[in-house]
Design a protein around this motif. Structure first.
Motif, short mmCIF file in Angstrom:
data_model
loop_
_atom_site.label_atom_id
_atom_site.label_comp_id
_atom_site.label_asym_id
_atom_site.label_seq_id
_atom_site.Cartn_x
_atom_site.Cartn_y
_atom_site.Cartn_z
N ARG A 21 0.83 -1.21 0.00
CA ARG A 21 0.00 0.00 0.00
C ARG A 21 0.86 1.26 0.00
N PRO A 25 -0.79 2.83 -3.35
CA PRO A 25 -1.93 3.02 -2.45
C PRO A 25 -3.29 2.67 -3.07
N HIS A 26 -3.40 2.74 -4.37
CA HIS A 26 -4.68 2.44 -5.02
C HIS A 26 -4.63 1.10 -5.77
#
Length: 56
Positions: A21, A25-26
């Motif tokens: 992450r 993060p996405h």
């Protein structure tokens, strides 16, 4: 971004999702069940499906 990891990879240790992450993060994280270090040999249909599905 999709990050897929083979469930039974004995060469590369499975990273922690929390660490991934930080980098993506996405990202969408997928475990490839029943696969070893070369998942495209172990289950080519699964690998193709993960690649083609993207983040669905």
């Amino acid at each position: 971004m999709t990050i897929a990891w083979a469930e039974h990879d004995r060469i590369l240790a499975r990273p922690r999702v929390a660490d991934l992450r930080k980098v993506a993060p996405h990202g969408v994280f997928r475990l490839l069940p029943g696969c070893g270090h070369v998942p495209m040999n172990d289950d080519p249909e699964l690998v193709a499906r993960v690649l083609l599905d993207g983040s669905r």
